[in-house]
Write an enzyme that holds these catalytic residues in place. Structure first.
Site, PDB file in Angstrom:
ATOM      1  N   LYS A   1      34.173  44.325 103.125  1.00 35.34           N
ATOM      2  CA  LYS A   1      35.311  43.550 103.507  1.00 35.34           C
ATOM      3  C   LYS A   1      36.130  43.728 102.234  1.00 35.34           C
ATOM      4  O   LYS A   1      35.767  43.195 101.045  1.00 35.34           O
ATOM      5  CB  LYS A   1      34.984  42.167 104.013  1.00 35.34           C
ATOM      6  CG  LYS A   1      34.236  41.959 105.232  1.00 35.34           C
ATOM      7  CD  LYS A   1      34.986  42.572 106.295  1.00 35.34           C
ATOM      8  CE  LYS A   1      34.155  42.315 107.778  1.00 35.34           C
ATOM      9  NZ  LYS A   1      35.360  42.510 109.048  1.00 35.34           N
TER      10      LYS A   1
ATOM     11  N   LYS B   1      33.842  46.361 120.860  1.00 34.67           N
ATOM     12  CA  LYS B   1      33.103  44.774 120.739  1.00 34.67           C
ATOM     13  C   LYS B   1      33.106  44.215 122.157  1.00 34.67           C
ATOM     14  O   LYS B   1      34.441  44.114 122.718  1.00 34.67           O
ATOM     15  CB  LYS B   1      33.867  43.748 119.563  1.00 34.67           C
ATOM     16  CG  LYS B   1      33.928  44.401 118.320  1.00 34.67           C
ATOM     17  CD  LYS B   1      34.397  43.499 117.126  1.00 34.67           C
ATOM     18  CE  LYS B   1      34.504  43.943 115.987  1.00 34.67           C
ATOM     19  NZ  LYS B   1      35.300  43.092 115.073  1.00 34.67           N
TER      20      LYS B   1
END
Length: 322
Positions: free
Chosen positions: A145, A241
């Protein structure tokens, strides 16, 4: 006999803070539903996500609006007409799959064993990100990230801590086009396998005709199969997702359409429990990248849930879901 539906908010504390470019979370805030039908019970979980305008209350309200039809016997196809893609439909879709499986139908795809999943290193100082990478350096795949402040140092730190792992870099929409262009040589030098959603979804039109040094994956830009034509000249991969598609039913259609259109496939998740990732495991055998480490972040997962060993995801025990 009419069905009986229950839905409740659960707060699941994390073992450590989870930091991305748009904020930090210390708990997974999930909705868990149960759909009882005689002796059978189907379970599902979803994560309301503020990025998509969702809250705990708004998702519970959506579920309540669908209650009469669900309790009267609505199936997965009818559910898609009742609710839009999102967390509410995902939880209910999962419960219907689970309920069908309990009757010996529906879930014909067995969960695979020993999947390589990305293990996420959240945003921190480069020194701490390197230490976090060293702690999971045995993992074959690591997601990094990053934000727009020092992505070069963040990526370099993780690569130094985990020299052998494949890397996915995820700015979570925090870059602009100028930074994206500047980062191309570094992504190549760091041998990054995939760059995930670097630009804001409403700005990704600038990717038209862009030739990246590494494939770019649409996450926030891709929810359902209808999004694919718009993405075909902007991205090389899509992240599926269930909280975006509104459940496994729609996700299977998205996967088929994305494969037919030539996209690489990532199967991802929000930070959630094993109940949240269990349906997504049905997509995993057909994915190029698997990012289902949501339960890995929990201080305590559900009994008999998924386990993580050396970067491998061992699926929940038989009977846990589906």
């Amino acid at each position: 006999m009419l069905r009986r539906l229950s839905a409740a908010h659960r707060s699941r504390p994390l073992a450590a803070p989870f930091r991305i470019s748009r904020g930090v979370k210390t708990s997974a805030e999930v909705i868990e539903v149960r759909l009882h039908d005689g002796d059978g019970c189907g379970r599902g979980e979803s994560v309301p996500y503020a990025r998509y305008g969702e809250t705990i209350d708004s998702v519970l309200e959506q579920i309540e609006r669908a209650r009469p039809q669900l309790e009267a016997g609505a199936d997965r196809g009818q559910l898609r007409a009742l609710l839009p893609p999102g967390a509410a439909r995902n939880a209910l879709d999962a419960a219907l799959w689970d309920l069908e499986a309990g009757r010996g139908g529906g879930n014909a795809i067995e969960p695979p064993r020993d999947l390589v999943t990305a293990i996420t290193v959240g945003i921190d100082s480069p020194a701490r990100m390197r230490a976090a990478a060293e702690a999971v350096a045995h993992a074959p795949l690591i997601k990094v990230k990053v934000d727009a402040t020092a992505p070069d140092a963040q990526i370099a730190a993780v690569r130094a801590g985990a020299p052998d792992a494949r890397l996915i870099v995820d700015p979570n929409e925090s870059w602009d086009y100028k930074l994206l262009c500047r980062m191309q040589p570094l992504l190549e030098r760091a041998d990054v396998a995939l760059l995930e959603q670097p630009l804001p979804a409403d700005m990704d039109y600038v990717l038209e005709g862009f030739s990246p040094s590494r494939p770019i994956c649409a996450d926030e830009s891709c929810h359902v199969a209808a999004d694919l034509p718009r993405l075909a000249t902007r991205y090389q991969a899509v992240n599926i997702k269930l909280d975006k598609t509104g459940g496994l039913t729609e996700a299977l259609e998205l996967l088929d359409a994305a494969r037919a259109a030539g996209f690489q496939i990532m199967v991802g998740c929000m930070v959630c429990s094993s109940l949240g990732i269990a349906p997504a495991l049905r997509l995993a055998p057909r994915a190029d990248f698997i990012d289902l480490d949501g339960p890995w972040w929990l201080r305590e997962d559900d009994p008999d849930g998924a386990r993580f060993q050396h970067g491998l995801l061992l699926p929940p025990s038989p009977g846990f879901w589906g």
